[in-house]
Design an enzyme around this catalytic site. Sequence first.
Site, short mmCIF file in Angstrom:
data_model
loop_
_atom_site.label_atom_id
_atom_site.label_comp_id
_atom_site.label_asym_id
_atom_site.label_seq_id
_atom_site.Cartn_x
_atom_site.Cartn_y
_atom_site.Cartn_z
N VAL A 147 0.86 -1.18 0.00
CA VAL A 147 0.00 0.00 0.00
C VAL A 147 0.90 1.22 0.00
O VAL A 147 2.05 1.16 0.42
CB VAL A 147 -0.94 0.03 1.23
CG1 VAL A 147 -1.94 -1.11 1.18
CG2 VAL A 147 -0.15 0.00 2.53
N SER A 148 0.38 2.33 -0.48
CA SER A 148 1.19 3.56 -0.53
C SER A 148 1.40 4.11 0.87
O SER A 148 0.48 4.17 1.67
CB SER A 148 0.49 4.60 -1.40
OG SER A 148 0.43 4.17 -2.74
N LYS A 149 2.62 4.52 1.15
CA LYS A 149 2.96 5.05 2.46
C LYS A 149 2.21 6.35 2.72
O LYS A 149 2.13 7.21 1.86
CB LYS A 149 4.47 5.29 2.55
CG LYS A 149 4.97 5.59 3.96
CD LYS A 149 6.49 5.62 3.98
CE LYS A 149 7.01 5.82 5.40
NZ LYS A 149 8.48 5.83 5.44
#
Length: 218
Positions: A29-31
Amino acid sequence: MTRRPVRKPSFAKAAPDPATGMLLGYARVSKGDDQSSALQVRALRAAGCRKIFEEAASGGRWDRPELHRLLDQLREGDIVVVWKLDRLSRSLKDVLHVMERIAAAGAGFRSLTESIDTTTPAGRMMMQMVGAFAEFERAMIRERTSAGLAAARAEGRIGGRRPKLDVTKRREIAESVISGRKTGAEMARLFGISQPTVSRIVAAHRTDGPPAGSAAAR
Protein backbone atom coordinates in the site's frame (compact mmCIF):
# COMPACT_ATOMS: atom_id res chain seq x y z
CA MET A 1 16.66 5.44 -39.86
CA THR A 2 17.26 1.72 -39.18
CA ARG A 3 15.44 0.49 -36.11
CA ARG A 4 17.14 -1.71 -33.62
CA PRO A 5 15.73 -5.24 -33.33
CA VAL A 6 13.34 -5.69 -30.41
CA ARG A 7 15.08 -7.56 -27.61
CA LYS A 8 13.19 -10.51 -26.20
CA PRO A 9 12.69 -10.14 -22.43
CA SER A 10 14.89 -12.53 -20.49
CA PHE A 11 11.93 -13.68 -18.36
CA ALA A 12 10.71 -15.73 -21.32
CA LYS A 13 12.00 -19.04 -19.95
CA ALA A 14 10.59 -22.45 -19.22
CA ALA A 15 7.93 -22.54 -16.53
CA PRO A 16 9.05 -23.32 -12.97
CA ASP A 17 7.68 -26.43 -11.30
CA PRO A 18 5.31 -25.25 -8.52
CA ALA A 19 5.68 -28.62 -6.80
CA THR A 20 9.30 -27.84 -5.94
CA GLY A 21 8.79 -24.33 -4.55
CA MET A 22 6.60 -22.03 -2.47
CA LEU A 23 3.94 -19.44 -3.22
CA LEU A 24 5.30 -16.13 -1.90
CA GLY A 25 2.92 -13.18 -1.69
CA TYR A 26 3.76 -9.49 -1.96
CA ALA A 27 1.28 -6.90 -0.65
CA ARG A 28 1.88 -3.15 -0.94
CA VAL A 29 0.00 0.00 0.00
CA SER A 30 1.19 3.56 -0.53
CA LYS A 31 2.96 5.05 2.46
CA GLY A 32 0.96 7.73 4.28
CA ASP A 33 -2.39 6.60 2.85
CA ASP A 34 -5.23 5.28 4.98
CA GLN A 35 -5.23 2.06 2.99
CA SER A 36 -4.80 -1.34 4.57
CA SER A 37 -3.13 -4.36 3.04
CA ALA A 38 -5.68 -6.67 4.75
CA LEU A 39 -7.70 -7.22 1.55
CA GLN A 40 -4.58 -8.10 -0.40
CA VAL A 41 -3.31 -10.41 2.33
CA ARG A 42 -6.64 -12.30 2.47
CA ALA A 43 -6.59 -12.77 -1.31
CA LEU A 44 -2.97 -13.95 -1.23
CA ARG A 45 -3.64 -16.43 1.58
CA ALA A 46 -6.70 -17.72 -0.27
CA ALA A 47 -4.47 -18.25 -3.32
CA GLY A 48 -2.22 -20.50 -1.22
CA CYS A 49 0.66 -18.17 -0.27
CA ARG A 50 2.63 -19.61 2.62
CA LYS A 51 4.65 -16.44 3.21
CA ILE A 52 3.62 -12.84 2.57
CA PHE A 53 5.83 -9.76 2.41
CA GLU A 54 3.89 -6.61 3.35
CA GLU A 55 5.10 -3.10 2.56
CA ALA A 56 3.96 0.52 2.88
CA ALA A 57 5.77 2.40 0.13
CA SER A 58 5.14 4.25 -3.11
CA GLY A 59 4.88 2.02 -6.17
CA GLY A 60 7.16 4.41 -8.03
CA ARG A 61 10.10 3.75 -5.69
CA TRP A 62 12.65 1.04 -6.33
CA ASP A 63 14.20 1.08 -2.83
CA ARG A 64 11.52 -1.06 -1.15
CA PRO A 65 13.09 -3.32 1.53
CA GLU A 66 10.36 -5.99 1.58
CA LEU A 67 10.33 -6.35 -2.19
CA HIS A 68 14.09 -6.83 -2.22
CA ARG A 69 13.85 -9.30 0.69
CA LEU A 70 11.39 -11.33 -1.34
CA LEU A 71 13.58 -11.25 -4.46
CA ASP A 72 16.67 -12.21 -2.48
CA GLN A 73 14.89 -15.23 -0.95
CA LEU A 74 13.51 -16.61 -4.23
CA ARG A 75 14.47 -20.17 -5.06
CA GLU A 76 13.89 -22.28 -8.15
CA GLY A 77 10.24 -23.34 -8.39
CA ASP A 78 8.92 -20.53 -6.18
CA ILE A 79 6.08 -18.36 -7.45
CA VAL A 80 5.67 -14.66 -6.59
CA VAL A 81 2.00 -13.75 -6.21
CA VAL A 82 0.46 -10.26 -6.11
CA TRP A 83 -3.15 -9.18 -5.85
CA LYS A 84 -2.75 -6.74 -8.74
CA LEU A 85 0.12 -5.96 -11.11
CA ASP A 86 0.47 -2.34 -9.93
CA ARG A 87 1.19 -3.64 -6.41
CA LEU A 88 4.51 -4.84 -7.82
CA SER A 89 5.31 -1.41 -9.28
CA ARG A 90 3.63 1.50 -11.05
CA SER A 91 6.60 1.69 -13.43
CA LEU A 92 6.55 -0.66 -16.42
CA LYS A 93 10.32 -0.50 -16.52
CA ASP A 94 10.53 -1.67 -12.90
CA VAL A 95 7.89 -4.37 -13.46
CA LEU A 96 9.96 -5.83 -16.29
CA HIS A 97 13.14 -5.61 -14.21
CA VAL A 98 11.45 -7.47 -11.34
CA MET A 99 10.18 -10.09 -13.80
CA GLU A 100 13.72 -10.64 -15.03
CA ARG A 101 14.93 -11.06 -11.43
CA ILE A 102 12.16 -13.59 -10.81
CA ALA A 103 12.95 -15.55 -13.97
CA ALA A 104 16.69 -15.50 -13.22
CA ALA A 105 15.92 -17.29 -9.95
CA GLY A 106 13.97 -19.96 -11.84
CA ALA A 107 10.73 -18.74 -10.24
CA GLY A 108 7.35 -17.75 -11.65
CA PHE A 109 4.88 -14.90 -11.23
CA ARG A 110 1.12 -14.58 -10.79
CA SER A 111 -1.18 -11.58 -10.63
CA LEU A 112 -4.57 -12.56 -9.27
CA THR A 113 -6.62 -9.64 -10.62
CA GLU A 114 -5.22 -9.66 -14.17
CA SER A 115 -5.00 -13.48 -14.27
CA ILE A 116 -1.35 -13.33 -15.37
CA ASP A 117 0.56 -16.53 -14.66
CA THR A 118 4.04 -17.01 -16.12
CA THR A 119 3.93 -20.69 -15.18
CA THR A 120 1.52 -21.15 -18.12
CA PRO A 121 2.25 -20.70 -21.85
CA ALA A 122 -0.44 -17.99 -22.14
CA GLY A 123 0.99 -16.04 -19.20
CA ARG A 124 4.53 -16.21 -20.56
CA MET A 125 3.31 -15.06 -23.96
CA MET A 126 1.51 -12.08 -22.38
CA MET A 127 4.61 -10.96 -20.49
CA GLN A 128 6.74 -11.36 -23.63
CA MET A 129 4.30 -9.08 -25.45
CA VAL A 130 4.44 -6.51 -22.63
CA GLY A 131 8.23 -6.58 -22.71
CA ALA A 132 8.32 -6.28 -26.51
CA PHE A 133 6.02 -3.24 -26.48
CA ALA A 134 8.10 -1.62 -23.73
CA GLU A 135 11.31 -2.15 -25.71
CA PHE A 136 9.61 -0.80 -28.85
CA GLU A 137 8.54 2.32 -26.91
CA ARG A 138 12.11 2.86 -25.66
CA ALA A 139 13.42 2.51 -29.22
CA MET A 140 10.91 5.10 -30.46
CA ILE A 141 11.94 7.52 -27.70
CA ARG A 142 15.61 7.09 -28.64
CA GLU A 143 14.82 7.71 -32.30
CA ARG A 144 12.73 10.82 -31.54
CA THR A 145 15.49 12.17 -29.30
CA SER A 146 18.15 11.57 -31.95
CA ALA A 147 15.99 13.16 -34.64
CA GLY A 148 15.33 16.20 -32.43
CA LEU A 149 19.03 16.69 -31.70
CA ALA A 150 19.90 16.33 -35.40
CA ALA A 151 17.27 18.93 -36.33
CA ALA A 152 18.58 21.29 -33.63
CA ARG A 153 22.14 20.94 -34.91
CA ALA A 154 20.97 21.59 -38.47
CA GLU A 155 19.35 24.83 -37.30
CA GLY A 156 22.45 25.86 -35.38
CA ARG A 157 21.01 25.02 -31.98
CA ILE A 158 22.89 22.83 -29.53
CA GLY A 159 21.14 20.73 -26.91
CA GLY A 160 22.22 20.43 -23.29
CA ARG A 161 22.11 22.63 -20.21
CA ARG A 162 21.10 26.24 -20.41
CA PRO A 163 24.03 28.66 -20.52
CA LYS A 164 25.21 30.12 -17.26
CA LEU A 165 23.78 33.40 -16.05
CA ASP A 166 26.55 35.94 -15.81
CA VAL A 167 27.10 38.26 -12.86
CA THR A 168 25.14 41.12 -14.43
CA LYS A 169 22.05 39.02 -15.08
CA ARG A 170 22.11 37.46 -11.63
CA ARG A 171 22.43 40.89 -10.03
CA GLU A 172 19.55 42.17 -12.15
CA ILE A 173 17.36 39.26 -11.09
CA ALA A 174 18.14 39.68 -7.39
CA GLU A 175 17.76 43.47 -7.33
CA SER A 176 14.54 43.41 -9.35
CA VAL A 177 12.92 40.95 -6.94
CA ILE A 178 14.27 42.58 -3.76
CA SER A 179 13.18 46.06 -4.86
CA GLY A 180 9.73 44.83 -5.79
CA ARG A 181 9.99 45.91 -9.43
CA LYS A 182 9.40 42.33 -10.55
CA THR A 183 8.15 39.15 -8.96
CA GLY A 184 10.19 35.96 -8.84
CA ALA A 185 7.78 34.36 -11.32
CA GLU A 186 8.21 37.26 -13.76
CA MET A 187 12.01 37.08 -13.60
CA ALA A 188 11.88 33.30 -14.02
CA ARG A 189 9.84 33.69 -17.22
CA LEU A 190 12.02 36.55 -18.45
CA PHE A 191 15.29 34.60 -18.13
CA GLY A 192 13.87 31.15 -18.88
CA ILE A 193 14.77 29.66 -15.48
CA SER A 194 12.78 28.10 -12.65
CA GLN A 195 11.37 30.00 -9.68
CA PRO A 196 13.50 27.98 -7.22
CA THR A 197 16.58 29.17 -9.16
CA VAL A 198 15.40 32.77 -8.80
CA SER A 199 14.90 32.21 -5.06
CA ARG A 200 18.46 30.85 -4.71
CA ILE A 201 19.90 33.82 -6.60
CA VAL A 202 17.98 36.28 -4.40
CA ALA A 203 19.00 34.45 -1.21
CA ALA A 204 22.66 34.42 -2.25
CA HIS A 205 22.50 38.14 -3.07
CA ARG A 206 20.99 38.94 0.35
CA THR A 207 23.62 36.88 2.15
CA ASP A 208 26.79 37.47 0.18
CA GLY A 209 26.09 40.54 -1.87
CA PRO A 210 26.52 40.37 -5.68
CA PRO A 211 26.81 36.73 -6.80
CA ALA A 212 30.15 35.37 -7.84
CA GLY A 213 30.75 34.95 -11.54
CA SER A 214 31.52 31.27 -11.10
CA ALA A 215 28.02 30.44 -9.90
CA ALA A 216 25.63 28.80 -12.37
CA ALA A 217 21.88 28.64 -12.62
CA ARG A 218 20.50 25.19 -12.99
